[in-house]
Design a protein around this motif. Structure first.
Motif, PDB file in Angstrom:
ATOM      1  N   UNK A 112       0.792  -1.237   0.000  1.00 45.73           N
ATOM      2  CA  UNK A 112       0.000   0.000   0.000  1.00 45.73           C
ATOM      3  C   UNK A 112       0.822   1.284   0.000  1.00 45.73           C
ATOM      4  N   UNK A 113       2.120   1.190   0.285  1.00 40.63           N
ATOM      5  CA  UNK A 113       2.947   2.403   0.332  1.00 40.63           C
ATOM      6  C   UNK A 113       3.540   2.776  -1.024  1.00 40.63           C
ATOM      7  N   UNK A 114       3.177   2.043  -2.078  1.00 39.96           N
ATOM      8  CA  UNK A 114       3.733   2.336  -3.400  1.00 39.96           C
ATOM      9  C   UNK A 114       3.254   3.697  -3.893  1.00 39.96           C
ATOM     10  N   UNK A 115       3.992   4.259  -4.843  1.00 38.73           N
ATOM     11  CA  UNK A 115       3.703   5.612  -5.316  1.00 38.73           C
ATOM     12  C   UNK A 115       2.826   5.586  -6.562  1.00 38.73           C
ATOM     13  N   UNK A 116       1.904   6.550  -6.621  1.00 41.61           N
ATOM     14  CA  UNK A 116       0.999   6.668  -7.758  1.00 41.61           C
ATOM     15  C   UNK A 116       0.095   7.865  -7.568  1.00 41.61           C
ATOM     16  N   UNK A 117      -0.786   8.100  -8.539  1.00 40.91           N
ATOM     17  CA  UNK A 117      -1.748   9.191  -8.393  1.00 40.91           C
ATOM     18  C   UNK A 117      -3.087   8.750  -8.981  1.00 40.91           C
ATOM     19  N   UNK A 118      -4.202   9.392  -8.583  1.00 36.55           N
ATOM     20  CA  UNK A 118      -4.306  10.405  -7.526  1.00 36.55           C
ATOM     21  C   UNK A 118      -3.878   9.831  -6.169  1.00 36.55           C
ATOM     22  N   UNK A 119      -3.350  10.685  -5.325  1.00 31.17           N
ATOM     23  CA  UNK A 119      -2.776  10.244  -4.054  1.00 31.17           C
ATOM     24  C   UNK A 119      -3.793   9.496  -3.196  1.00 31.17           C
ATOM     25  N   UNK A 120      -5.051   9.954  -3.212  1.00 31.79           N
ATOM     26  CA  UNK A 120      -6.051   9.345  -2.333  1.00 31.79           C
ATOM     27  C   UNK A 120      -6.793   8.170  -2.971  1.00 31.79           C
ATOM     28  N   UNK A 121      -6.493   7.884  -4.228  1.00 32.88           N
ATOM     29  CA  UNK A 121      -7.138   6.757  -4.922  1.00 32.88           C
ATOM     30  C   UNK A 121      -6.249   6.358  -6.090  1.00 32.88           C
ATOM     31  N   UNK A 122      -5.121   5.739  -5.802  1.00 30.85           N
ATOM     32  CA  UNK A 122      -4.076   5.512  -6.799  1.00 30.85           C
ATOM     33  C   UNK A 122      -4.569   4.648  -7.957  1.00 30.85           C
ATOM     34  N   UNK A 123      -4.309   5.147  -9.176  1.00 27.90           N
ATOM     35  CA  UNK A 123      -4.722   4.436 -10.386  1.00 27.90           C
ATOM     36  C   UNK A 123      -3.627   4.403 -11.447  1.00 27.90           C
ATOM     37  N   UNK A 124      -2.717   5.366 -11.403  1.00 21.25           N
ATOM     38  CA  UNK A 124      -1.561   5.399 -12.312  1.00 21.25           C
ATOM     39  C   UNK A 124      -0.336   5.216 -11.423  1.00 21.25           C
ATOM     40  N   UNK A 125       0.371   4.113 -11.624  1.00 21.84           N
ATOM     41  CA  UNK A 125       1.374   3.686 -10.650  1.00 21.84           C
ATOM     42  C   UNK A 125       2.798   3.909 -11.143  1.00 21.84           C
ATOM     43  N   UNK A 126       3.645   4.449 -10.246  1.00 22.14           N
ATOM     44  CA  UNK A 126       5.064   4.638 -10.544  1.00 22.14           C
ATOM     45  C   UNK A 126       5.805   3.332 -10.265  1.00 22.14           C
ATOM     46  N   UNK A 127       5.398   2.301 -10.978  1.00 24.08           N
ATOM     47  CA  UNK A 127       5.927   0.953 -10.787  1.00 24.08           C
ATOM     48  C   UNK A 127       6.398   0.396 -12.125  1.00 24.08           C
TER      49      UNK A 127
END
Length: 437
Positions: A112-127
């Motif tokens: 759950x600590x992975x990075x993405x946006x929107x911050x409060x509902x991550x849908x595009x992931x910096x993975x």
């Protein structure tokens, strides 16, 4: 780095002057070309708008099946090259693609600590290094598809380009999205990737558009390799600015996604959009005339201001081109940004590196729209050097060199490993040597 979009700096007046001085009779030739381009756009944009997202007969976005690659008629290949985009069906088996989607969901749930946006509902992931992504990039059919697309390119002069192999595909690590229904998406309006002001400022990159800048815009070949392979697309080292030569950008569908469900949109005429966007900075409407006028007589050659419409300063770097209905009204983008046809798990969508593209703002469907970004990348010395650096990022579990620094994925449960590169071609594409028994 600042995220505020600013104007072009005053020094760009000198850039315009330098370009003008580089081509004989520049003003007269491009003024004639500009008038022709406006008239052609008036006709072509109406045709694109009329076709819309039509799925039968003549289409804005061609569709072919993976099994057809290598057997298409010259007419079909010409159509794909002209439109600059294509949907390729059944590249990966449905069940395998759906399994990859499940693995992605598990990965983002367990970490759950992975990075993405929107911050409060991550849908595009910096993975970049999930098992799903590694398996997909290395899949033989995916690499066969990108190899086929790479071979759309050629050297028009017939000269041999040293150390370039269009039949050896490379794997460029990018991200993925799991877009939820009902969420407004404003992050990707119409734009072109793979170089901003560099298209004009870098002399080699500018050479890709030499015919346009010489006034002979119809002779422009978006598939000529000669300058592409050495063009510098990232003079200012902006994060998220690709430094590799991607013949086509693309994604692999892991779910069903159709028009109005958050899918890709394209302007399906790469020659015409290139010609217009490259010459746009050299013209302004005459006093009292509308910027929306298609009449060549309403326009004048003008290099007195530093503006490159659609290019914006971003901190110490630049972003764009981002054409819109105000800066580039003749593209009629509110009518001509065509949604790609409905795709299913295992289908792939590709668009030429110069194509104006966007992501639909609305997702009115009922299911998540899941895609993995996988472009077509050929073997060139510069691309191979990047892949070596990318390999080190993979082994360390950190973001690849072209992307913003994050905390990485080495700590993530279920992160992909070298063993997930299951076949020799996939290992080669990631820069790993193949052991000979």
């Amino acid at each position: 780095m600042s995220t505020e979009l600013g104007p072009c700096p005053p020094r760009f007046v000198e850039l315009k002057k330098a370009i003008v001085a580089s081509y004989p009779d520049f003003e007269a030739r491009v003024t004639k070309a500009w008038g022709e381009i406006l008239q052609e756009l008036d006709k072509t944009t109406k045709e694109i708008a009329k076709l819309g997202s039509k799925l039968t007969g003549v289409q804005n976005v061609p569709e072919v099946n993976f099994a057809e690659l290598g057997h298409l008629s010259p007419e079909r290949v010409k159509e794909i090259k002209s439109k600059g985009c294509v949907v390729i069906r059944d590249v990966v088996d449905d069940a395998e693609a759906k399994e990859w989607q499940e693995w992605l969901r598990e990965y983002v749930t367990k970490n759950p600590d992975i990075e993405g946006f929107p911050e409060n509902d991550k849908q595009f992931f910096q993975l970049y290094w999930t098992k799903s992504q590694i398996r997909a990039r290395a899949h033989p059919n995916v690499l066969e598809t990108t190899k086929w697309l790479n071979q759309m390119y050629h050297v028009r002069s017939g000269e041999k380009v040293e150390e370039v192999d269009l039949t050896t595909p490379l794997s460029y690590a990018d991200r993925f999205r799991i877009r939820h229904p009902g969420v407004q998406w404003d992050a990707h309006p119409p734009h072109i990737d793979g170089g901003s002001i560099e298209r004009w400022e870098d002399q080699v990159f500018r050479g890709c558009f030499a015919e346009i800048l010489s006034g002979d815009w119809r002779a422009h070949d978006p598939y000529d390799l000669r300058n592409r392979i050495n063009a510098r697309s990232s003079l200012y080292k902006r994060p998220n600015q690709s430094t590799v030569f991607r013949t086509y950008q693309g994604w692999l569908a892991l779910s069903e996604t159709g028009p109005n469900e958050g899918t890709l949109q394209v302007f399906p005429n790469v020659l015409l959009s290139n010609a217009y966007i490259i010459l746009r900075p050299f013209f302004t409407p005459k006093e009292g005339k509308s910027i929306e006028s298609f009449d060549p007589e309403d326009w004048q050659f003008d290099i007195s201001n530093p503006d490159f419409p659609g290019i914006y300063s971003l901190g110490q770097a630049f972003t764009g081109p981002r054409p819109n209905t105000k800066t580039h009204p003749h593209l009629r983008l509110d009518e001509t940004m065509v949604s790609v046809p409905k795709v299913f798990p295992g289908d792939m969508v590709f668009w030429h590196c110069d194509v104006v593209h966007a992501v639909e703002k609305q997702h009115t469907g009922k299911e998540d729209s899941t895609v993995m970004y996988i472009p077509a990348v050929p073997y060139t010395p510069a691309n191979a050097a990047y892949i070596e650096r990318q390999k080190e990022s993979f082994l360390k579990g950190v973001a690849p060199p072209d992307f913003p620094v994050t905390k990485g994925e080495a700590h993530c449960e279920g992160v992909g490993k070298v063993d997930d590169l299951e076949n020799p071609i996939g290992k080669c594409a990631m820069g790993f040597a193949i052991e000979v028994a």
